[in-house]
Design an enzyme around this catalytic site. Structure first.
Site, mmCIF file in Angstrom:
data_model
loop_
_atom_site.group_PDB
_atom_site.id
_atom_site.type_symbol
_atom_site.label_atom_id
_atom_site.label_comp_id
_atom_site.label_asym_id
_atom_site.label_seq_id
_atom_site.Cartn_x
_atom_site.Cartn_y
_atom_site.Cartn_z
ATOM 1 N N ASP A 28 0.870 -1.171 0.000
ATOM 2 C CA ASP A 28 0.000 0.000 0.000
ATOM 3 C C ASP A 28 0.912 1.227 0.000
ATOM 4 O O ASP A 28 2.106 1.128 0.318
ATOM 5 C CB ASP A 28 -0.887 -0.023 1.241
ATOM 6 C CG ASP A 28 -1.685 1.249 1.402
ATOM 7 O OD1 ASP A 28 -2.407 1.613 0.457
ATOM 8 O OD2 ASP A 28 -1.560 1.892 2.455
ATOM 9 N N ASP A 85 -0.138 5.207 0.803
ATOM 10 C CA ASP A 85 -0.375 6.183 1.869
ATOM 11 C C ASP A 85 -0.366 5.501 3.227
ATOM 12 O O ASP A 85 -1.108 4.545 3.469
ATOM 13 C CB ASP A 85 -1.721 6.889 1.658
ATOM 14 C CG ASP A 85 -1.693 7.830 0.475
ATOM 15 O OD1 ASP A 85 -0.805 8.700 0.448
ATOM 16 O OD2 ASP A 85 -2.550 7.694 -0.423
#
Length: 455
Positions: free
Chosen positions: A242, A244
């Site tokens: 991922d 952020d």
């Protein structure tokens, strides 16, 4: 075993006090054993797990929902008619419960979660916020919920003085509400396996006990795993990251940008909502916010609002977010082992995507990126991670997800992939465990140590 544990605990519980057997992550057979021992109150923290258990267990069980409740799960939970929802921790959730209960035509009993612990990761209302709610005649605005009392958790510490302080603070507020409110205040839920005796001394009317009855759970949140899940061996051939909050410390800025933008459009959206919704596409987040308000919104309006939010983020963070501490070392370790590094993100913002090459030159390529532009359904749907796996060409057992958000963990697990959670945000580990994270680490350095020790 379960019956014996219950019998022992019952010797310390006064008559009339409610024992909630925390059965989350434990099998139906264990619940049946507790039921046959005379227990009727059980606590669960995941709507999906409750959906699986309710149909196969006796109908006279009083189900307590004790976990953090996401607003997009409210409808499904209320369809199950829980006896009591103990974890109402925000005005946004309060409104969602009231509106959905009105649609379903009944009144739902709840507890307001009180935050008195020292840890900021715990959620809930402050004593002042709860006092204000009742002063403003809570029952007049929220006609389809019935506040039965308060729930709280003490600071996670061995210091009994601090634990007692938390419980006495809650007990004092509870007594004031009970004496002055028109609501049927009768429940003060506090005390778990490690501190329920202190809670009882401080006036608790309901204790939530799990491990002391059913035994310890592994960090995967699954009772059928007696030991913590090991790292896959040999080293996975592809790591799906991922972005952020996992690679970049961008979530605090996103939280402010979302809150500012949503308020311009009359929508409630706080810092916690940003972290809870992390991983979803911006369009999905905005659409749900309007749904919660009961208003229609066009796709064009949604895109315009998301553009506003994107511009707010750029204004607040013109040079891009800094990498999460430990990420450069982790990526260097993986590259030295010949591991492919992929990006799987709900973001479509070019600013962060460009920053990948600036911050981690030569690590990520566009061919190894799955963004909001590449999928029809964003996280928590499994599509983003399934698409990364399919493009990678590896077997599923040769791939590994690294996430920091509950919805991202859910997406990775739904895709059938080994999923590691690194908790870089403000949400408790329990939310990551509840989504099935195979391993949970407090930071990237802990993950690096685990990888090195597993070689």
């Amino acid at each position: 075993m379960v019956a014996e544990q219950i019998k022992a605990i019952r010797t310390y519980i006064p008559e009339g006090l409610t024992l909630v057997c925390v059965s989350k992550f434990h099998p139906v057979e264990a619940i049946r054993e507790a039921y046959e021992a005379g227990e009727r109150h059980f606590g669960e923290s995941r709507v999906q797990e409750l959906q699986e258990k309710v149909p196969v267990l006796p109908s006279d069980i009083c189900w307590h929902f004790i976990g953090h409740l996401q607003t997009n799960k409210v409808r499904d939970l209320l369809k199950l008619r829980p006896y009591l929802i103990e974890s109402v921790d925000s005005l946004r959730l309060l409104k969602a419960l009231n509106d959905e209960a009105a649609k379903q035509g009944y009144v739902q009993d709840i507890l307001l979660e009180l935050h008195v612990a020292r840890e900021e990761t715990k959620t809930g209302f402050t004593p002042e916020e709860i006092t204000s709610l009742f002063a403003n005649r809570l029952q007049d605005e929220y006609t389809h919920i019935r506040v039965r009392g308060l729930m709280t958790m003490a600071t996670n510490t061995d210091d009994e003085t601090e634990i007692r302080r938390c419980f006495l603070t809650a007990q004092s507020l509870y007594d004031r509400l009970k004496a002055n409110s028109q609501q049927p205040i009768a429940v003060l839920s506090m005390g778990m396996s490690d501190d329920y005796r202190i809670a009882i001394e401080c006036g608790s009317t309901s204790v939530r006990i799990g491990s002391a009855i059913f035994g310890e759970r592994s960090q995967t949140g699954r009772s059928d795993h007696p030991t913590p899940t090991p790292m896959p061996t040999p080293m996975p051939k592809a790591f799906f990251f991922d972005m952020d909050g996992t690679l970049f410390n961008s979530m605090p800025v996103h939280a402010v940008a979302w809150k500012e933008t949503m308020r311009k459009h009359g929508l409630e959206f706080d810092e916690q909502a940003t972290y809870i919704n992390e991983g979803r596409t911006g369009e999905d987040v905005i659409r749900e916010a309007f749904d919660m308000k009961g208003e229609q919104v066009s796709l064009e309006e949604i895109k315009a609002i998301y553009h506003e939010k994107t511009e707010a983020f750029r204004r607040m963070c013109p040079n891009g977010a800094e990498p999460v501490e430990g990420v450069p070392e982790l990526l260097a370790l993986l590259q030295s082992r010949g591991v492919e590094c992929w990006i799987v993100t709900g973001s479509g913002q070019q600013s962060l995507l460009n920053q990948l090459n600036r911050s981690f030159p030569g690590v990520f390529t566009r061919e190894r990126m799955i963004t909001a532009l590449d999928v029809t359904h964003g996280k928590p749907d499994p599509e983003p991670y399934l698409k990364a796996w399919e493009r990678s060409g590896y077997r599923k057992d040769e791939c590994c997800v690294v996430e920091n958000a509950p919805l991202g963990v859910r997406s990775g697990k739904a895709a059938g992939l080994f999923t590691i959670a690194v908790n870089t945000g403000l949400l408790p580990d329990e939310l990551l465990a509840a989504e099935g994270a195979d391993l949970i680490f407090p930071d990237m350095h802990a993950l690096i140590r685990k990888l090195k020790s597993s070689e």
